[in-house]
Scaffold this active site. Structure first.
Site, PDB file in Angstrom:
ATOM      1  N   GLY A   1       0.784  -1.233   0.000  1.00  0.00           N
ATOM      2  CA  GLY A   1       0.000   0.000   0.000  1.00  0.00           C
ATOM      3  C   GLY A   1       0.816   1.284   0.000  1.00  0.00           C
ATOM      4  O   GLY A   1       0.298   2.348   0.334  1.00  0.00           O
ATOM      5  N   SER A   2       2.091   1.215  -0.436  1.00  0.00           N
ATOM      6  CA  SER A   2       2.892   2.451  -0.392  1.00  0.00           C
ATOM      7  C   SER A   2       2.365   3.495  -1.387  1.00  0.00           C
ATOM      8  O   SER A   2       2.417   4.690  -1.105  1.00  0.00           O
ATOM      9  CB  SER A   2       4.378   2.168  -0.616  1.00  0.00           C
ATOM     10  OG  SER A   2       4.624   1.775  -1.938  1.00  0.00           O
ATOM     11  N   ASN A   3       1.839   3.056  -2.520  1.00  0.00           N
ATOM     12  CA  ASN A   3       1.250   4.020  -3.464  1.00  0.00           C
ATOM     13  C   ASN A   3      -0.023   4.646  -2.892  1.00  0.00           C
ATOM     14  O   ASN A   3      -0.276   5.833  -3.068  1.00  0.00           O
ATOM     15  CB  ASN A   3       0.943   3.348  -4.816  1.00  0.00           C
ATOM     16  CG  ASN A   3       2.148   3.341  -5.733  1.00  0.00           C
ATOM     17  OD1 ASN A   3       2.621   4.397  -6.158  1.00  0.00           O
ATOM     18  ND2 ASN A   3       2.663   2.159  -6.024  1.00  0.00           N
TER      19      ASN A   3
ATOM     20  N   LYS B   1      -5.579  -8.210  -9.036  1.00  0.00           N
ATOM     21  CA  LYS B   1      -6.646  -9.031  -9.621  1.00  0.00           C
ATOM     22  C   LYS B   1      -7.243  -8.249 -10.784  1.00  0.00           C
ATOM     23  O   LYS B   1      -7.283  -7.013 -10.727  1.00  0.00           O
ATOM     24  CB  LYS B   1      -7.688  -9.273  -8.528  1.00  0.00           C
ATOM     25  CG  LYS B   1      -8.648 -10.399  -8.797  1.00  0.00           C
ATOM     26  CD  LYS B   1      -9.492 -10.645  -7.532  1.00  0.00           C
ATOM     27  CE  LYS B   1     -10.812 -11.296  -7.837  1.00  0.00           C
ATOM     28  NZ  LYS B   1     -10.785 -12.632  -8.354  1.00  0.00           N
TER      29      LYS B   1
ATOM     30  N   ILE C   1      -9.806  -6.381 -12.999  1.00  0.00           N
ATOM     31  CA  ILE C   1     -11.053  -5.668 -12.694  1.00  0.00           C
ATOM     32  C   ILE C   1     -12.158  -6.240 -13.589  1.00  0.00           C
ATOM     33  O   ILE C   1     -11.972  -6.323 -14.816  1.00  0.00           O
ATOM     34  CB  ILE C   1     -10.880  -4.157 -13.023  1.00  0.00           C
ATOM     35  CG1 ILE C   1      -9.756  -3.551 -12.189  1.00  0.00           C
ATOM     36  CG2 ILE C   1     -12.165  -3.373 -12.825  1.00  0.00           C
ATOM     37  CD1 ILE C   1     -10.018  -3.528 -10.717  1.00  0.00           C
TER      38      ILE C   1
ATOM     39  N   ASN D   1      -4.500   3.049 -13.437  1.00  0.00           N
ATOM     40  CA  ASN D   1      -3.641   2.034 -12.815  1.00  0.00           C
ATOM     41  C   ASN D   1      -2.200   2.500 -12.896  1.00  0.00           C
ATOM     42  O   ASN D   1      -1.828   3.210 -13.829  1.00  0.00           O
ATOM     43  CB  ASN D   1      -3.779   0.703 -13.563  1.00  0.00           C
ATOM     44  CG  ASN D   1      -2.910  -0.386 -12.960  1.00  0.00           C
ATOM     45  OD1 ASN D   1      -2.811  -0.512 -11.734  1.00  0.00           O
ATOM     46  ND2 ASN D   1      -2.262  -1.173 -13.799  1.00  0.00           N
TER      47      ASN D   1
ATOM     48  N   HIS E   1       1.632   0.907 -13.123  1.00  0.00           N
ATOM     49  CA  HIS E   1       2.301  -0.356 -13.438  1.00  0.00           C
ATOM     50  C   HIS E   1       3.814  -0.132 -13.399  1.00  0.00           C
ATOM     51  O   HIS E   1       4.303   0.869 -13.927  1.00  0.00           O
ATOM     52  CB  HIS E   1       1.857  -0.838 -14.830  1.00  0.00           C
ATOM     53  CG  HIS E   1       2.431  -2.178 -15.177  1.00  0.00           C
ATOM     54  ND1 HIS E   1       1.889  -3.348 -14.687  1.00  0.00           N
ATOM     55  CD2 HIS E   1       3.508  -2.521 -15.918  1.00  0.00           C
ATOM     56  CE1 HIS E   1       2.614  -4.369 -15.137  1.00  0.00           C
ATOM     57  NE2 HIS E   1       3.599  -3.889 -15.882  1.00  0.00           N
TER      58      HIS E   1
ATOM     59  N   ASP F   1      -3.407  -3.968 -18.750  1.00  0.00           N
ATOM     60  CA  ASP F   1      -2.264  -3.069 -19.039  1.00  0.00           C
ATOM     61  C   ASP F   1      -2.272  -2.506 -20.462  1.00  0.00           C
ATOM     62  O   ASP F   1      -1.205  -2.107 -20.975  1.00  0.00           O
ATOM     63  CB  ASP F   1      -0.913  -3.781 -18.773  1.00  0.00           C
ATOM     64  CG  ASP F   1      -0.748  -4.197 -17.322  1.00  0.00           C
ATOM     65  OD1 ASP F   1      -1.334  -3.539 -16.453  1.00  0.00           O
ATOM     66  OD2 ASP F   1      -0.041  -5.188 -17.069  1.00  0.00           O
TER      67      ASP F   1
HETATM   68  C1  GAR Z   1       3.753  -1.249  -7.315  1.00  0.00           C
HETATM   69  O1  GAR Z   1       5.049  -1.353  -7.826  1.00  0.00           O
HETATM   70  C2  GAR Z   1       2.757  -1.237  -8.463  1.00  0.00           C
HETATM   71  O2  GAR Z   1       3.199  -0.557  -9.603  1.00  0.00           O
HETATM   72  C3  GAR Z   1       2.646  -2.715  -8.750  1.00  0.00           C
HETATM   73  O3  GAR Z   1       2.609  -3.313  -7.479  1.00  0.00           O
HETATM   74  C4  GAR Z   1       3.373  -2.519  -6.560  1.00  0.00           C
HETATM   75  C5  GAR Z   1       2.497  -2.210  -5.366  1.00  0.00           C
HETATM   76  O4  GAR Z   1       3.230  -1.565  -4.371  1.00  0.00           O
HETATM   77  N1  GAR Z   1       1.466  -2.998  -9.532  1.00  0.00           N
HETATM   78  C6  GAR Z   1       1.401  -3.995 -10.408  1.00  0.00           C
HETATM   79  O5  GAR Z   1       2.302  -4.777 -10.610  1.00  0.00           O
HETATM   80  C7  GAR Z   1       0.054  -4.072 -11.112  1.00  0.00           C
HETATM   81  N2  GAR Z   1       0.179  -4.742 -12.357  1.00  0.00           N
HETATM   82  P1  GAR Z   1       2.503  -0.835  -3.163  1.00  0.00           P
HETATM   83  O6  GAR Z   1       1.474  -1.826  -2.596  1.00  0.00           O
HETATM   84  O7  GAR Z   1       3.604  -0.562  -2.186  1.00  0.00           O
HETATM   85  O8  GAR Z   1       1.841   0.394  -3.700  1.00  0.00           O
END
Ligand code: GAR
Length: 211
Positions: A26-28, A105, A107, A121, A123, A164
């Protein structure tokens, strides 16, 4: 200068609402909420949906007082009931934008159709490279390293029914360094994601006339 921007948003009440879907640390999600708190992203996060009740994002939602819903094949083994439960959250909490922040997952098409061009999203690669089925989390960075790419990066794009493949809104690149492990490259990309996401969301909200 920043102060005037914020004052404008407050005076005219310009603000948009968003929901987030996440599966991991969940850092984003946290980076988005901290920009809201700092007043740089004039928005309100109405909910978080997770498909993994133990993930870090749940804790962050608690810290920031964001309502959290756990909806997954565990809570709803029947696919139809699962989709119905997801859609119910959106019906009861109308939002301007849905932001996927590490949601692993696919959508459901019914949700993509409900929010056309309103789902974003992030990526961890320079799409269209290293995107699509199987390319998520560390797998993306493993692919980049196996192919000895000189650079990688992150992409914010609109979500369509194909994984994507939606319209790219913004990208940022990082160098791939000699001897990088997938984890090291992931950390370098993730750091960039945190500033790319909220800036892109802010610009896109302005493009849509939400701000
Ligand atoms: C992030 O790097 C995001 O871009 C990636 O998962 C990580 C989640 O990090 N997303 C994907 O790979 C989706 N296809 P976070 O939970 O620390 O935000």
């Amino acid at each position: 200068m920043k102060k005037y921007f914020l004052a404008e948003f407050i005076i005219f009440g310009l603000m948009f609402s968003f929901g987030v879907m996440a599966s991991g640390g969940g850092s984003n999600f946290k980076a988005l909420l901290s920009k809201v708190k700092e007043g740089l992203l004039p928005a309100k996060c109405l909910f978080l949906i997770v498909n993994n009740g133990d993930c870090g994002a749940v804790q962050i939602a608690k810290e920031y007082g964001v309502p959290c819903f756990h909806i997954s094949s565990k809570t709803h083994p029947d696919e139809h009931e699962y989709e119905k439960a997801l859609l119910k959250v959106f019906e009861e909490n109308p939002i301007d934008l849905l932001l996927l922040a590490g949601y692993m997952k696919k959508i459901p098409d019914s949700l993509v159709e409900k929010l056309p061009e309103r789902i974003l999203n992030i990526h961890p690669s320079l799409l269209p490279k290293y995107g699509g089925k199987g390319f998520w989390g560390l797998n993306v960075h493993r692919g980049v390293l196996e192919n000895q790419e000189k650079e990688s990066g992150a992409t914010v794009h609109l979500v369509s029914s194909e994984i994507d493949k939606g319209k790219i809104l913004a990208q940022t690149s990082v160098p791939v360094l000699e001897g990088d492990s997938p984890e090291e490259l992931a950390a370098r990309v993730l750091k960039q994601e945190h500033s790319l996401y909220w800036n892109t969301v802010l610009n896109y909200a302005k493009t849509l006339g939400l701000l």
